[in-house]
Structures are given as C-alpha cells and as structure tokens.
Scaffold this active site. Structure first.
Site, short mmCIF file in Angstrom:
data_model
loop_
_atom_site.label_atom_id
_atom_site.label_comp_id
_atom_site.label_asym_id
_atom_site.label_seq_id
_atom_site.Cartn_x
_atom_site.Cartn_y
_atom_site.Cartn_z
N ASN A 100 0.89 -1.23 0.49
CA ASN A 100 -0.25 0.09 -0.16
C ASN A 100 1.13 1.12 -0.69
O ASN A 100 0.87 2.21 -0.96
CB ASN A 100 -0.76 0.13 1.09
CG ASN A 100 -0.27 0.22 2.44
OD1 ASN A 100 1.26 -0.83 2.56
ND2 ASN A 100 -0.74 0.70 3.14
N GLU A 131 4.14 -4.61 12.07
CA GLU A 131 2.72 -3.75 11.86
C GLU A 131 1.98 -4.58 11.25
O GLU A 131 2.12 -4.27 10.59
CB GLU A 131 4.00 -2.33 11.61
CG GLU A 131 5.35 -1.66 12.34
CD GLU A 131 4.96 -1.07 13.89
OE1 GLU A 131 3.27 -0.40 13.59
OE2 GLU A 131 5.49 -0.54 14.53
N CYS A 163 -3.32 1.50 6.43
CA CYS A 163 -3.22 0.38 7.88
C CYS A 163 -3.91 1.99 8.67
O CYS A 163 -4.82 1.60 9.34
CB CYS A 163 -1.83 0.38 8.74
SG CYS A 163 -0.66 1.86 8.79
N GLU A 170 7.95 1.33 15.62
CA GLU A 170 9.22 2.45 14.99
C GLU A 170 9.20 3.68 15.43
O GLU A 170 7.83 4.22 15.87
CB GLU A 170 8.76 2.15 13.21
CG GLU A 170 8.85 0.54 13.43
CD GLU A 170 9.05 -0.18 11.85
OE1 GLU A 170 7.77 0.71 10.66
OE2 GLU A 170 9.35 -1.04 11.40
P1 NAD Z 1 0.52 -9.45 3.47
O1 NAD Z 1 0.61 -9.70 5.04
O2 NAD Z 1 -0.03 -9.86 2.65
O3 NAD Z 1 1.64 -9.06 2.87
C1 NAD Z 1 3.12 -8.03 3.67
C2 NAD Z 1 4.00 -9.06 2.86
O4 NAD Z 1 4.76 -9.91 3.63
C3 NAD Z 1 4.49 -8.92 1.30
O5 NAD Z 1 6.09 -8.49 1.53
C4 NAD Z 1 3.98 -10.78 1.48
O6 NAD Z 1 4.71 -11.35 0.29
C5 NAD Z 1 4.35 -10.60 2.77
N1 NAD Z 1 4.21 -12.12 3.02
C6 NAD Z 1 3.13 -12.61 3.04
N2 NAD Z 1 2.88 -13.96 3.61
C7 NAD Z 1 4.52 -13.93 4.03
C8 NAD Z 1 4.90 -15.36 4.65
N3 NAD Z 1 3.65 -16.47 5.38
N4 NAD Z 1 5.96 -15.48 5.13
C9 NAD Z 1 6.44 -14.78 5.04
N5 NAD Z 1 6.35 -13.06 4.72
C10 NAD Z 1 5.13 -13.18 3.56
O7 NAD Z 1 -0.45 -7.62 3.50
P2 NAD Z 1 -1.29 -6.89 2.32
O8 NAD Z 1 -1.52 -7.44 1.98
O9 NAD Z 1 0.52 -6.40 1.48
O10 NAD Z 1 -0.72 -5.30 3.10
C11 NAD Z 1 -2.17 -4.43 3.78
C12 NAD Z 1 -1.32 -5.38 4.66
O11 NAD Z 1 -0.68 -3.89 6.06
C13 NAD Z 1 -3.04 -4.47 5.77
O12 NAD Z 1 -3.25 -5.48 6.56
C14 NAD Z 1 -2.68 -2.82 6.61
O13 NAD Z 1 -2.97 -2.71 7.74
C15 NAD Z 1 -0.80 -3.92 6.88
N6 NAD Z 1 -0.08 -2.73 7.32
C16 NAD Z 1 0.35 -2.39 7.68
C17 NAD Z 1 0.91 -1.23 8.24
C18 NAD Z 1 1.48 -0.80 9.96
O14 NAD Z 1 2.26 -0.23 9.84
N7 NAD Z 1 0.37 -0.92 10.53
C19 NAD Z 1 1.09 -0.67 7.53
C20 NAD Z 1 0.59 -0.23 6.07
C21 NAD Z 1 0.14 -2.14 5.88
#
Ligand code: NAD
Length: 517
Positions: A155, A253, A287, A466
């Site tokens: 995102n 996060e 997020c 962070e």
């Molecule tokens: P996601 O969890 O699907 O993927 C995030 C990352 O993790 C990607 O690079 C993905 O390839 C990797 N990943 C997926 N499965 C994995 C595994 N089993 N082992 C290791 N890595 C793995 O999230 P997304 O759809 O890319 O992003 C959206 C989510 O991120 C939303 O829930 C949003 O709230 C959250 N987010 C949180 C913050 C924060 O600072 N709290 C900031 C931005 C986004």
C-alpha cells in the site's frame, strides 16, 4: 510518456542484478489498466541461501568498519539520489500501485527520502546512557544486530520499505529486503540507487517473490537474526510463529480498523474534510485509515451530508492525471473482497449512502480495478464491516450518544492501531485520547507525523514501535559494559575527607556534620 517495454525486475544479490535461481517469474499488473507491467523474479529458498551467504561475507568485511559518520553520509547520499530521481520514482509508484500521482509526488516519495535523511541525523545525534557508581562505571552502547529481514506490503511500497532500510543501514546491519510481489518496482529502483552510491556488496540485497515462498524461507532461515514485518494481521501471526522457536528479534506492524470520533463541539467543516481524507486517501488502503466514523447523534445528519458532498466531488480515474483524487485498488482479487463486504451490508439491510459499485470509465481504465467511494450506515457493532479490516474505500458511519458510548464503540474491536478525535473541548480531547486503546491518537488532525514519535499498535495491530530511537533500539542490540574503578582503601577515604575539610571548611566544623547541615 515514452512507450513502456515489459522487462523483468530482477533480484539484487551480492551487488548484482540477477534472475531467480530457478529462472521462474511472476507477473506484476498495472492496477489502473489491468495489464502486464513487468515480470518479476520469483525467488525461493535457494535465492535466500545465496543472499544469506553474501550478507555474511559483507558482515565480516569492511562494512563493519564503517563508522557512524560514514553510515550517516551514505544515507544522505541515497536521499540525494532519490531526490534527483523523484519524478521517475513517483511515476513508477503510481503505475505500480494505481494510486494518484499527486500522492506519490507529494507524499510517498518525499517521505521515503525523508526517512533516509531522518535516520542519518538520528545516528549522528544518538546518545546512550552511562551509570556511575563509586566502584564502577557502566556505559551502554548500541551495536548492529547482524542480518535483518525486511518484509513490506503493497500500500505504501517505497515509503514503508525505506522506513526500515534507512534505520537498519544507519545502525550498520546487513539487509535482505522482500517487498510485496504486487509492487516491486520502486524497490528495484532503490536497489539501483544503492548500487550507484556505492555500498559494499551484500550489505543491501533485494529478493522478489511470493510471501509464502521467499518470504517464508527468509523468516525461517537460522542466520536471519531479526525480522521487521509490516503487513496483515493474519500474516503477522505466521511470521511470529516461524520466528519464535529461533528467538529472532521481531517487529510487527499489522492491520488497523481505526475509529474517527466526531463530537458535536467540533469545527464541522474542517472535521468533514479531515474525516474524508482519513477514510479515503489512497482508496482507503492505509493501515491508519479512519474506516469507522463515529458521530455524536445530534450532528449525525450534518456530518453524513457533508461527507456525501465531498465524496461526490472527488475525481476518480487515471492515476497519472494530477486532478485525480481516487485511483485504482491494488488488484482484481482485492476489489472482489471489498465487493463481498458491501454485499454483506446490503444483505443485512444497511444503508449504502453512496458508492457500492464500480465506476464507469473509458478505455484503458475500464479494465482497471476501480471502486467508487462508499459510505454505509445502519450496521450493528458486531457486523464484519465494523469489526474487520476491509482496506478499501468503504467507510462505516455509526451514531453515539455520549463520550462513554463513543469510547466503548471505538475500543470494542480486536485492532488498536490509531484513532482520531474531533472536538474543540480541550479536556475532552485529553480524556478521550487517554481512554482509547490504540498506539496513536490524533486530535483535530490525521496522519500528522513526526518521525521521532513512536509508531505502532496495541492488540492485534502489532508488537513493538518504530520511529526515532525506537527504530534504533530495534535495529541495534543494546550492550552494557561495566568497568571496575579502583577501590579506595579505608585510609585513602579518611584522607580524602580530611583534605576536603581542609580545603573548603572553616577549622571548627567537622566535614560530615557540615556537609549534612
Ligand atoms: P500481507 O500480509 O499479505 O503481505 C505483506 C508482506 O508479507 C508481503 O511482502 C508478502 O509477500 C509477505 N508475506 C505474505 N505471506 C508471508 C509469509 N507466510 N511469510 C513471510 N512473508 C509473507 O499484507 P498486504 O496485503 O501486502 O498489506 C496490507 C496489510 O498491511 C493491511 O492489513 C494493512 O493494515 C497492513 N499494513 C500495516 C501497516 C502498519 O504500519 N501497521 C502499514 C501498512 C500496511
């Protein structure tokens, strides 16, 4: 714009751009058009092994002798080069994510640059404690951890990747970064920039590919000592489970479902603009998005009408048009998930005040993953639309009667990332903020960031913080060193007291009674 040729975005391993060892690739789709943008390397455990070996050589090599100033200057050079390539980075980010270019030009890329400049300054000005005893001096130093894995979502691709790369590099670690497979472009450009500014090979490496393949192999690798992960809560649980048996240092996060609390004493016009931005910026894919708007009953209709008026005026479509306020969602699957939630609301008789459908756009955007901004009311607190993170342009409206009611609804959820409070009553602002179960509260503003402040969530929104010294703490190991001081003998102590008395006290006073009077 020059014709885009479809290339393969490669990994950056051991100082070179290389394909995945298996030769396999994935497709990176342009969300605004639904067409192929790039192929990307589809890495696996062999690529992780190769990158880990290179990181290990780098860790044992000259990099370990780079001092604080050299590392700070490196971060400044990266920032400088990113600034020179800002327009290219902004365009790449907009095409890869589908978000409006006015956002990538003014927010994503400037913030990514600021991350490097900030952490250059942070390590230049960092201080640690010393503790003094008569018998010993204790001093605390930060040392780098070693090999850290950085895993980021789609995102805010470069913004969030650099939020980890900058402090990790500044602290002197070696890094393997795994950006989202959906948005690999600006991470690749960052690797180019890092290569240009001249970092020893193996210090920064980039592996593209799926989370379940390369991401999983990375977090399970025994030589990866720390994992900084930003992504969904479900994925975060898997990352935590894989990291726990190895006692890896872990920062998570995760997701949010953040309330915007609007009290009847707010400045209505500013509040409506703020709530709209919080709910729909980046198509709600933030997020920190204020995806639950809670409004005091007496002004419910006025807030709803104000939001509808603003939403109707937002231009949706071509992300590269500087007037566009709402771009495309990240993928067809993600849009289908959002449509599913809206269908649940309709099935339960909720009121969809606006949106709830795909917009009509001309080619090539008719093939893109767009969705109209959607405002829904009439849902019970236990509805999936209130309780679950939708991560799209769908915002719910709920009415409350008083402060206690508002706080109860705001906290009645598994997430605890952030909240926004709109009120002109200062005492209420303090009271309500303190009662909210979340890591960050904004009062009469939203997404006002200072990179020194702690960023992170309560409950299912994550573990750790962070920002500023919190990032330095995470990407470093604190080591305390205790040095014994010479013990004065009893006769030396007596002598010292006597001479103290001679130098400073009149002859009739004894040193001890005088010093306590
Ligand atoms: P996601 O969890 O699907 O993927 C995030 C990352 O993790 C990607 O690079 C993905 O390839 C990797 N990943 C997926 N499965 C994995 C595994 N089993 N082992 C290791 N890595 C793995 O999230 P997304 O759809 O890319 O992003 C959206 C989510 O991120 C939303 O829930 C949003 O709230 C959250 N987010 C949180 C913050 C924060 O600072 N709290 C900031 C931005 C986004």
């Amino acid at each position: 714009m020059a014709e885009h040729t479809i290339s393969t975005l490669q990994n950056f391993v051991d100082g070179r751009f290389v394909p995945a060892i298996s030769g396999r690739t994935l497709e990176d789709i342009e969300p605004a058009k639904g067409t192929l943008l790039h192929h990307i390397a589809r890495s696996g455990s062999q690529d992780v092994e190769q990158a880990v070996q290179s990181a290990r050589c780098a860790w044992e090599g000259p990099w370990s002798r780079w001092d604080t100033e050299a590392r700070a200057a490196l971060c400044d050079r990266i920032a400088q080069r990113m600034e020179e390539r800002l327009e290219e980075l902004a365009l790449a980010e907009s095409r890869d994510t589908g978000k409006p270019i006015q956002l990538t030009r003014n927010l994503d890329i400037p913030r990514a640059i600021a991350n490097f400049r900030f952490f250059a300054g942070a390590i230049r000005h960092d201080t640690t404690h010393s503790h003094h005893q008569a018998e010993a001096l204790h001093y605390t130093r930060r040392r780098p951890i070693g090999l850290v894995a950085l895993i980021t979502p789609w995102n805010l691709p470069l913004y969030l990747l650099t939020w980890k790369v900058a402090p990790a590099l500044a602290m002197g670690n070696v890094i393997i970064a795994k950006p989202s497979e959906m948005t690999p472009w600006t991470a690749t450009l960052l690797a180019e920039i890092i290569e240009e500014v001249g970092l020893p090979k193996g210090v920064f490496q980039l592996l593209h590919g799926l989370g379940t393949e390369v991401g999983q192999a990375l977090i399970e690798h025994p030589q990866v000592q720390a994992i900084s992960f930003t992504g969904g809560t479900l994925t975060g649980a898997k990352v935590a489970a894989a990291a726990a048996p190895h006692f890896k240092k872990l920062s998570l996060e995760l997701g949010g479902k953040n309330p915007t609390l609007i009290f009847e004493d707010c400045d209505l016009a500013t509040t409506i603009q703020g709530a709209c931005r919080a709910g729909f910026a980046n198509q709600g894919q933030i997020c920190l998005a204020g995806s639950r708007i809670l409004v005091q009953r007496s002004i419910f209709d006025a807030v709803r009408d104000g939001l509808l008026h603003t939403l109707h005026s937002m231009q949706i479509g071509d992300p590269l048009d500087p007037q566009t306020k709402l771009g495309a969602l990240i993928s067809a699957e993600h849009r289908a998930k959002i449509e599913h939630y809206v269908q649940i609301a309709q099935d339960h008789g909720a009121t969809v005040h606006c949106g709830g459908h795909r917009p009509t756009l001309s080619a090539p955007f008719d093939q893109g993953f767009f969705y109209t901004p959607t405002l829904i009311s009439g849902l019970p607190q236990n509805s999936p639309l209130i309780q679950e993170e939708i991560f799209g342009p769908v915002v719910t409206l709920q009415a409350f009667d008083d402060e206690a009611d508002a706080i109860g609804m705001a906290n009645d959820i598994r997430y605890g990332l952030s909240a926004t409070v709109w009120t002109r009553d200062l005492q209420r602002a303090h009271r309500v903020s303190a009662a909210l179960e979340c890591g960050m509260v904004w009062v009469n503003t939203w997404l006002q960031r200072d990179l020194r402040t702690p960023f992170g969530g309560f409950k299912a929104s994550g573990i750790g913080r962070e920002g500023g010294s919190h990032s330095l703490d995470f990407f470093g190991e604190l080591q305390n060193i205790t040095i014994a001081l010479d013990h004065p003998t009893p006769s030396e102590q007596t002598g010292a007291l006597a001479s103290f008395g001679q130098r400073t006290l009149p002859p009739q006073a004894t040193p001890l009674t005088r010093s306590r009077s």
